[in-house]
Scaffold this active site. Sequence first.
Site, PDB file in Angstrom:
ATOM      1  N   GLN D  33       0.831  -1.196   0.000  1.00 44.16           N
ATOM      2  CA  GLN D  33       0.000   0.000   0.000  1.00 44.16           C
ATOM      3  C   GLN D  33       0.874   1.257   0.000  1.00 44.16           C
ATOM      4  O   GLN D  33       2.080   1.190   0.156  1.00 44.16           O
ATOM      5  CB  GLN D  33      -0.913  -0.004   1.230  1.00 44.16           C
ATOM      6  CG  GLN D  33      -0.169  -0.200   2.545  1.00 44.16           C
ATOM      7  CD  GLN D  33      -1.067  -0.744   3.663  1.00 44.16           C
ATOM      8  OE1 GLN D  33      -2.280  -0.607   3.629  1.00 44.16           O
ATOM      9  NE2 GLN D  33      -0.454  -1.356   4.664  1.00 44.16           N
ATOM     10  N   ASP D  88       0.465  -0.141  13.874  1.00 45.31           N
ATOM     11  CA  ASP D  88       0.903   1.064  14.597  1.00 45.31           C
ATOM     12  C   ASP D  88       1.242   0.754  16.056  1.00 45.31           C
ATOM     13  O   ASP D  88       1.911   1.527  16.721  1.00 45.31           O
ATOM     14  CB  ASP D  88      -0.160   2.165  14.511  1.00 45.31           C
ATOM     15  CG  ASP D  88      -1.534   1.693  14.948  1.00 45.31           C
ATOM     16  OD1 ASP D  88      -1.683   1.281  16.125  1.00 45.31           O
ATOM     17  OD2 ASP D  88      -2.460   1.722  14.124  1.00 45.31           O
ATOM     18  N   ASP D 157      -7.715  -5.376  13.914  1.00 46.47           N
ATOM     19  CA  ASP D 157      -7.511  -3.922  13.851  1.00 46.47           C
ATOM     20  C   ASP D 157      -7.036  -3.619  12.433  1.00 46.47           C
ATOM     21  O   ASP D 157      -5.860  -3.416  12.185  1.00 46.47           O
ATOM     22  CB  ASP D 157      -6.455  -3.562  14.903  1.00 46.47           C
ATOM     23  CG  ASP D 157      -6.066  -2.092  14.878  1.00 46.47           C
ATOM     24  OD1 ASP D 157      -6.674  -1.316  14.124  1.00 46.47           O
ATOM     25  OD2 ASP D 157      -5.139  -1.734  15.629  1.00 46.47           O
ATOM     26  N   ASP D 160      -9.913  -0.481   5.970  1.00 46.64           N
ATOM     27  CA  ASP D 160     -11.265  -0.689   5.441  1.00 46.64           C
ATOM     28  C   ASP D 160     -11.360  -1.942   4.564  1.00 46.64           C
ATOM     29  O   ASP D 160     -10.359  -2.375   3.999  1.00 46.64           O
ATOM     30  CB  ASP D 160     -11.687   0.527   4.600  1.00 46.64           C
ATOM     31  CG  ASP D 160     -11.784   1.781   5.450  1.00 46.64           C
ATOM     32  OD1 ASP D 160     -12.092   1.654   6.649  1.00 46.64           O
ATOM     33  OD2 ASP D 160     -11.553   2.874   4.914  1.00 46.64           O
TER      34      ASP D 160
END
Lengths: 278, 278, 278, 278
Positions: D33, D88, D157, D160
């Site tokens: 990504q 993260d 987690d 989308d």
Amino acid sequence: MDLWLKEMQLEDAGIAMTYKVKETLVRKKTQFQDLAIVDTEVFGRMLVLDGIVQTTIKDEFVYHEMISHIPLFTHPNPKKVLVVGGGDGGAIREILRHPSVEKAVLCEIDGDVVEECKKYLPEISCALDDPRCEVFIGDGIKYVKEHKNEFDVIIVDSTDPFSIAEGLFGGNFYKDIYESLTEDGIFIAQTETPFYLPETVKKVFSDAKAIFPVTKMFMAAIPTYPGGYWSFTVGSKKYDPSQVDITKIPEMDTKYYTPEIHKACFVLPKYVQDVISE
Amino acid sequence: MDLWLKEMQLEDAGIAMTYKVKETLVRKKTQFQDLAIVDTEVFGRMLVLDGIVQTTIKDEFVYHEMISHIPLFTHPNPKKVLVVGGGDGGAIREILRHPSVEKAVLCEIDGDVVEECKKYLPEISCALDDPRCEVFIGDGIKYVKEHKNEFDVIIVDSTDPFSIAEGLFGGNFYKDIYESLTEDGIFIAQTETPFYLPETVKKVFSDAKAIFPVTKMFMAAIPTYPGGYWSFTVGSKKYDPSQVDITKIPEMDTKYYTPEIHKACFVLPKYVQDVISE
Amino acid sequence: MDLWLKEMQLEDAGIAMTYKVKETLVRKKTQFQDLAIVDTEVFGRMLVLDGIVQTTIKDEFVYHEMISHIPLFTHPNPKKVLVVGGGDGGAIREILRHPSVEKAVLCEIDGDVVEECKKYLPEISCALDDPRCEVFIGDGIKYVKEHKNEFDVIIVDSTDPFSIAEGLFGGNFYKDIYESLTEDGIFIAQTETPFYLPETVKKVFSDAKAIFPVTKMFMAAIPTYPGGYWSFTVGSKKYDPSQVDITKIPEMDTKYYTPEIHKACFVLPKYVQDVISE
Amino acid sequence: MDLWLKEMQLEDAGIAMTYKVKETLVRKKTQFQDLAIVDTEVFGRMLVLDGIVQTTIKDEFVYHEMISHIPLFTHPNPKKVLVVGGGDGGAIREILRHPSVEKAVLCEIDGDVVEECKKYLPEISCALDDPRCEVFIGDGIKYVKEHKNEFDVIIVDSTDPFSIAEGLFGGNFYKDIYESLTEDGIFIAQTETPFYLPETVKKVFSDAKAIFPVTKMFMAAIPTYPGGYWSFTVGSKKYDPSQVDITKIPEMDTKYYTPEIHKACFVLPKYVQDVISE
């Protein structure tokens, strides 16, 4: 990521150009201004000072060719040239293509501009390391005052007058420039957009006209400048830049300037004439 | 309320101009396109078709003067003029300032453009009710095919080729125009931006050149058009628009066009020359 | 045409929400503010005052249900209700669904808001013509001062405190409200975003708490309000809105409010508790 | 320089949030990504994946506290916890505050996310170096399949479902998760916005419900997520997360979560209930 540089085209006003940004190469507060070099999708890398686009890889050729070759092909034998501002080096690059030039001084107030352009805009700054080029970091106003009767051509390649460059517009500075020029010297400055800022253009031209025997304005089409159409003012002690014998201009590989453009660019649309006529 | 018109300057690409909008005067789907007239802070009222700014109160003078006076001051005695497109009426307004003109036909495909511009842009559309003007709502391609050897000047004042105007660009249409012109007739068209769309400009110019004995390109500086610098192509059976005797051009009160601009506008920057040269 | 409403989410700050606009239904300067009703792609028609989105067809239900049903289902028998502000009529619509209510007064300073909402937002304003509703155009501060001991519920449905509504926030106004309420009356006000404006929320809540024996805050999730999460403050003379016996709340067809939400909405995230605790 | 991050809040639709950017700390194409970490004026540093804001320094606490403490305070004795996605490290940070946890595995497909967050978002990623944390870079679907009957809590987690995370939504994955959980294990996932994407939320909830004996949805108010109000789905083999005895929850220093919020967050507005009820 959808990152856009938004440049207001008029201060506080209802028109803005937005550029999609691929990468921010540098962004810093220098001693004088906010400096950024960003890489954009359409115009490639661009230098942005205090939020205003100064020059871009894709369209810098218009500005740098026109601000350099018009005076240098007007003067019959330019040997010493001064650029006030112009820290990106684009004017120097074009100046040094003229074989008569022995020395080109760049007097830029903000050393960071020079440094970062050398690093990130080598296509533009490439000639700053030429042995004929001398880079002086300091105040152009002071520099000009201290160098009398020295330059054949002085190019004022500044930011807008609503910035640290304010002192580089107007009669006081032009008087010093006059004295810094040799007896047949030529001065040129970028003088903003007559479409959006007619009062600014009018005043600057009139200030130059009060000092130089020959004062002429020409226009060039620069996509990234507000309105896309930019004025330059030439003040000359002797030679009329609009009356050069273009048959004597030697060939040069350029992308905007041609000898014919040299003459045609001084033909102003009626509304521009009106701006600068009393 | 902070309302902004966002105009992509290149399809799907990373550059957009944004205008702060004071009021939307009309917005509708016509049979052919999205039509809007909005009032903006900086450019006043503007006609927007399919999201693209067509003309604005503040800068329309450049486009309309140049697309009209160049061919009409080239032809020695233009009597009958056709405008294909141009539903805002700006070209008609300029055409009818030429006393030789007996009849000016506007052939606009979208009747709503004419109607709304009459209502909301009277400064531009004012001459559409002149008795010498005939407004015909219909297909320009068909109209030209059906009127042979009739017009001294044909002006193609269209939207971009990426729209319903696609058929108004290219060799097939230019052939029909050639035949619709009288034996010394002149054709002119707006032909996009050589800076952003060199391939489009190259093809259109080359198509015109294949048909007309004299084919020339000139440029004009239009702030609201992408790049700010727009090309126009003139195809002529006899007269060279770049070689008119400008001492014979009568005085006219204009804001961009002057006889000197008439000649200077044909002097092209090197990169534009390169676009249209083989 | 790509037309976007840009709403700064914090004054002069670096966050803005933008909505694509289909149509501007009305836009005018009223005596008090800029009023616009625009139709947007995602939220349908919205009322925009001084550039700030006030209410939208798609998410108005959250605000209007919560500001109305919380106090009206807390009070055992509300007969007379006052709405200060709320010119769109949404609170009135919800209030009049309570059968006990005999009279609902709307005191809105800007008559144009009422008039335009009746015209363009009938889904929200529909109950303003109900015989039990009295619309009074005038200053809410004055109105409250002049009506002592009269209302069972007073709802302050105002714009932000950085506007003409400034006087509707703070202790002086809350004192007058206290006196305008009956002996077991309840007051409620929208009290901004604790996430972005903790100081504002803290002051307003503390001002209310200094006056009302029972003061409670609840939150509701409103997509078009900054941060998406909005505070409401209830000041009550007798009944605790967070301690109602929800088994006694009659059924009502709602889209956000439920008896369970009535209790749960008073449970505050820790950072919101911290904002309003001493 | 006016640099804005523009985040479409709905794919191809007429609503966008824009954040003023101070600095781009990193921007790269990873194997999976587009990854960026930018520093914004209002929300501080934020992680942006494929143009979508994932987490920000200023509001990350809501998401990370709620996705972690709800399941971990529901399970009486969580020892082994798996986070799928969550590179993260924010969920890991919250998980490791629970003394019962002996091991927390982070299974993130994109190693660059972990690496850059460690570098530029230490406030969030700080616990990734905790000895109880094991970071595994790889495919979560595969990892879950290969670890049967192992975890007390599994937290999904993810980004989308219109991204590389597509496979992390839906019945097939939930079956594998069910088997990867211990006999009284609990699963939780972020499940998008019921306001904008009711169909997506409906399907995901229904898929979970088909597999887990206890399936519950709760909401949390997250300013930087579309609509500001986000759903989470809990699937549990034994314990009902909405029925925990909150008197037994030990004190913890949090900014959003409280024991009372633990219960209140499961009370859904009517329109959200409607989305997930058959």
